[in-house]
Design an enzyme around this catalytic site. Structure first.
Site, PDB file in Angstrom:
ATOM      1  N   LYS A  72       4.284   0.472   9.602  1.00 47.17           N
ATOM      2  CA  LYS A  72       4.440   1.727   8.866  1.00 47.17           C
ATOM      3  C   LYS A  72       3.880   2.904   9.661  1.00 47.17           C
ATOM      4  CE  LYS A  72       2.947  -0.003   4.868  1.00 47.17           C
ATOM      5  NZ  LYS A  72       2.528  -0.102   3.466  1.00 47.17           N
TER       6      LYS A  72
ATOM      7  N   ARG B 194       5.468 -13.256   8.987  1.00 49.38           N
ATOM      8  CA  ARG B 194       6.115 -11.987   8.709  1.00 49.38           C
ATOM      9  C   ARG B 194       7.437 -11.897   9.459  1.00 49.38           C
ATOM     10  NH1 ARG B 194       4.073  -6.933   9.275  1.00 49.38           N
ATOM     11  NH2 ARG B 194       2.107  -7.590   8.413  1.00 49.38           N
TER      12      ARG B 194
ATOM     13  N   GLU C  43       0.869  -1.164   0.000  1.00 44.85           N
ATOM     14  CA  GLU C  43       0.000   0.000   0.000  1.00 44.85           C
ATOM     15  C   GLU C  43       0.914   1.224   0.000  1.00 44.85           C
ATOM     16  OE1 GLU C  43      -2.765   0.093   3.279  1.00 44.85           O
ATOM     17  OE2 GLU C  43      -3.440   2.103   2.726  1.00 44.85           O
TER      18      GLU C  43
HETATM   19  P1  ATP Z   1       1.715  -2.170   7.935  1.00 41.49           P
HETATM   20  O1  ATP Z   1       0.840  -3.096   8.731  1.00 41.49           O
HETATM   21  O2  ATP Z   1       2.912  -1.684   8.654  1.00 41.49           O
HETATM   22  O3  ATP Z   1       0.965  -1.102   7.204  1.00 41.49           O
HETATM   23  P2  ATP Z   1       1.508  -3.848   5.710  1.00 41.49           P
HETATM   24  O4  ATP Z   1       1.781  -5.287   5.802  1.00 41.49           O
HETATM   25  O5  ATP Z   1       0.086  -3.442   5.721  1.00 41.49           O
HETATM   26  O6  ATP Z   1       2.334  -3.106   6.812  1.00 41.49           O
HETATM   27  P3  ATP Z   1       1.786  -3.449   2.958  1.00 41.49           P
HETATM   28  O7  ATP Z   1       2.257  -2.270   2.227  1.00 41.49           O
HETATM   29  O8  ATP Z   1       0.359  -3.808   2.837  1.00 41.49           O
HETATM   30  O9  ATP Z   1       2.192  -3.215   4.461  1.00 41.49           O
HETATM   31  O10 ATP Z   1       2.701  -4.694   2.645  1.00 41.49           O
HETATM   32  C1  ATP Z   1       2.948  -5.154   1.342  1.00 41.49           C
HETATM   33  C2  ATP Z   1       3.357  -6.585   1.382  1.00 41.49           C
HETATM   34  O11 ATP Z   1       4.508  -6.750   2.204  1.00 41.49           O
HETATM   35  C3  ATP Z   1       2.274  -7.455   1.956  1.00 41.49           C
HETATM   36  O12 ATP Z   1       2.056  -8.518   1.064  1.00 41.49           O
HETATM   37  C4  ATP Z   1       2.814  -7.964   3.249  1.00 41.49           C
HETATM   38  O13 ATP Z   1       2.486  -9.292   3.402  1.00 41.49           O
HETATM   39  C5  ATP Z   1       4.327  -7.798   3.107  1.00 41.49           C
HETATM   40  N1  ATP Z   1       4.912  -7.462   4.394  1.00 41.49           N
HETATM   41  C6  ATP Z   1       4.715  -6.348   5.117  1.00 41.49           C
HETATM   42  N2  ATP Z   1       5.388  -6.407   6.280  1.00 41.49           N
HETATM   43  C7  ATP Z   1       6.045  -7.588   6.281  1.00 41.49           C
HETATM   44  C8  ATP Z   1       6.922  -8.239   7.204  1.00 41.49           C
HETATM   45  N3  ATP Z   1       7.251  -7.687   8.369  1.00 41.49           N
HETATM   46  N4  ATP Z   1       7.408  -9.457   6.869  1.00 41.49           N
HETATM   47  C9  ATP Z   1       7.075 -10.021   5.699  1.00 41.49           C
HETATM   48  N5  ATP Z   1       6.268  -9.461   4.794  1.00 41.49           N
HETATM   49  C10 ATP Z   1       5.750  -8.258   5.067  1.00 41.49           C
HETATM   50 MG    MG Z   2      -1.404  -3.590   4.390  1.00 42.79          MG
END
Ligand code: ATP
Ligand code: MG
Length: 564
Positions: free
Chosen positions: A273, A263, A38
């Site tokens: 984030k 994760r 995102e």
């Molecule tokens: P946040 O919860 O901090 O906003 P998010 O997972 O919602 O993080 P996205 O931008 O939606 O952030 O993440 C994009 C991709 O990266 C998703 O497919 C997610 O599974 C992966 N991802 C995000 N954080 C991690 C992590 N700590 N370890 C592995 N994969 C991750």
């Molecule tokens: Mg997300």
């Protein structure tokens, strides 16, 4: 994106699934994955795990991986984030991503599919507020309460949803919900919201839309449109998979397989984030690319190379159990890479002047110094030696403590690549602080060896005072003092665990003159001190270095200890 290929013979569970599907011909032999950030923040080391997995699988199985911006939420998304994400993926991959997609391009198709579900009697417009929807959802032990609007006629639903889209209602007045089962044991299946009203400009579609799709509704449709074969996401979405499947089945459209993996969490690091954004907005750090941040641009500025991050992702592997990885392992992978690739140079961070009293005042000799003992092809450079030098303050002790073998009264030490020098006397200022050392050198020891077999117990790094480049060095420590920064007493937040000493700036450091032409982000090993890189704040006449990581490998030490 061949850089991501993992040649380890043992396949992780995700790759096993993909391999089986390829063998059985389930997707016609096709492999298509996606990385769907995102655009509401910068990418971090956790995203790197997902990037390596998705691009890695595509490369290994001859498939494709889409970079898809999941931009369904207009409020927090910005072009700045889109640009940074493309740049960071390109950096990590070593090439520009060639398949870039935006969820917002699918808004019309998603809307049409919502209409199809309404027509099927599988979706309805609900007038409950978001709070009321939450309150009537029930709990794990109690079923939810059906909405009083659940049985609206298809005609009324079509009319209301069209008017929602046309902007006739204010934000939050109505939602479109899937009509599934308010008593379903999985709470995600209790008539989840598909659309909400939001009069907000979107960074790409502008004011075209005022209804925006929710994540669970949108994500499977995006995967379906892009003909993804394996939709790989993190474990939190395991509970959402039945809903993912339900939408695609009800619509009877192309249906990828969702697979969940654990994760990445790292010690001494926050990864959400939202929290990283707070650090930036509250100016606790100097921007998203502050070298203390776990963001990819922060790591890059700190001196990380993409290969080190890819190796780290390989080493940690992919599994189904959430755990926290030791930051020392990431640093171990980094050191491993930097050791092979970084030229060695000498730099003095806390200078103490040394005058070689028996060395002629205007003489200069150029000493041969090895650029990289790990890489013979890196060659040898000439480094100037003269009467006045700098050494580290901590390499001298007027009253040496036990086990201190470096310079002290009566001692002789080696200056690397140069000569043996011997202490003569010390010069102090009015306050009694040591400001200068006087030493003599032994001309017979040129190159650093004594012809008579005389031994010294220490080798010091040094720079020639009149040739040295004065620069700034920024030293970093962990941003948080606690292994788990989120571990806080009730009512407090993670910022109480911030390390007040995470940044230390040294203004008067001296470098070997060979660094004069170093470019932004060039990496070096400063002998005996660690790995450093040139910060983009550097100016032509004032270099700034970031300390990337020290030389001591705490991870390797720990492993040795464990193996006895
Ligand atoms: P946040 O919860 O901090 O906003 P998010 O997972 O919602 O993080 P996205 O931008 O939606 O952030 O993440 C994009 C991709 O990266 C998703 O497919 C997610 O599974 C992966 N991802 C995000 N954080 C991690 C992590 N700590 N370890 C592995 N994969 C991750
Ligand atoms: Mg997300």
């Amino acid at each position: 994106m061949t850089e991501f290929i993992d040649e380890s013979p043992k396949l992780d569970f995700v790759r096993q699934i993909v391999a089986e599907d390829c063998k059985s011909g389930k997707w016609g032999g096709r492999v298509a994955t996606r990385f769907p950030p995102e655009p509401n923040g910068y990418l971090h080391i956790g995203h790197a795990k997902s990037i390596c997995l998705n691009y890695g699988i595509a490369a290994e199985f001859g498939g494709v991986c889409n970079l898809r911006f999941d931009d369904t939420n207009p409020e927090k998304e910005e072009q700045e984030y889109v640009d940074s994400i493309i740049a960071d993926v390109a950096w990590l991959a070593g090439q520009q991503p060639d398949r870039i997609f935006f969820s917002s391009d699918y808004f019309q198709q998603m809307y049409d599919w919502a209409i199809a579900l309404i027509k099927k009697g599988r979706a309805y417009v609900c007038d409950l507020s978001a709070d009321e929807v939450r309150q009537t959802r029930g709990t794990l032990t109690q079923p939810g309460t059906p909405s009083p609007y659940r049985n609206r006629s298809i005609e009324e639903n079509l009319d209301l949803f069209t008017r929602m889209k046309n902007g006739e209602f204010p934000d939050g007045l109505r939602t479109l919900r899937a009509k599934i089962d308010m008593a379903h044991p999985n709470l995600n299946m209790r008539d989840p919201i598909m659309y909400r009203i939001l009069h907000a400009a979107h960074h790409r579609s502008g004011n075209k839309w005022c209804v925006y799709p929710m994540y669970d509704w949108a994500h499977g449709l995006e995967d379906s449109i892009e003909k993804i074969t394996h939709s790989i996401c993190t474990l939190e979405f395991e509970n959402h998979r039945p809903l993912y499947d339900w939408f695609l089945d009800e619509l009877e459209i192309y249906h990828p397989r969702q697979i969940e993996f654990a994760r990445l969490n790292l010690t001494y690091t926050v990864m959400s984030k939202r929290k990283l954004l707070r650090l930036v907005q509250e100016k606790i750090v100097n921007g998203w690319d502050d070298p203390r941040m776990p963001t990819l641009c922060g790591l890059r500025r700190r001196g990380y190379c993409p290969q080190a991050i890819r190796n780290f992702c390989k080493v940690i592997g992919v599994n189904k159990f959430n755990s926290t990885v030791d930051l020392a392992l990431l640093e171990h992978c980094l050191r491993d890479e930097l050791n092979k690739t970084s030229p060695r140079v000498m730099a003095v961070l806390n200078p103490l002047k040394v005058v070689i009293t028996n060395y002629p005042a205007d003489k200069v000799e150029y000493m041969d110094a090895v650029n990289n003992p790990e890489d013979a092809s890196a060659g040898v450079r000439k480094t100037p030696f003269s009467r006045e030098l700098y050494i580290e303050q901590e390499d001298f002790m007027e009253e040496p403590v036990k086990n201190f073998f470096r310079l002290a009264p009566g001692r002789e030490v080696r200056l690397r690549y140069a000569y043996f020098i011997k202490y003569e006397n010390v010069v102090k200022d009015a306050a009694g602080k040591v400001v200068e050392l006087h030493c003599t050198y032994d001309p017979a020891t040129r190159g650093g060896d004594s012809p008579d077999g005389r031994k010294v117990k220490a080798t010091l790094h040094w720079v020639s005072a009149k040739h040295a480049i004065k620069s700034e060095v920024r030293l970093y420590d962990n941003l948080f003092t606690k292994e788990n920064p989120e571990d806080v007493p009730e009512g407090q937040d993670f910022t109480i665990n911030l390390n007040p000493d995470s940044l230390k700036i040294l203004e008067n450091c001296f470098m070997e003159p060979c660094l004069a032409n170093a470019g932004h982000l060039d990496r070096f090993q400063f002998e005996r001190l660690g790995y450093f890189c040139v910060d983009p704040d550097s100016k032509k006449d004032r270099l700034v270095f970031n300390k990337t990581v020290g030389l001591k490998d705490t991870w390797a030490k720990q492993q040795q200890k464990q193996q006895g």
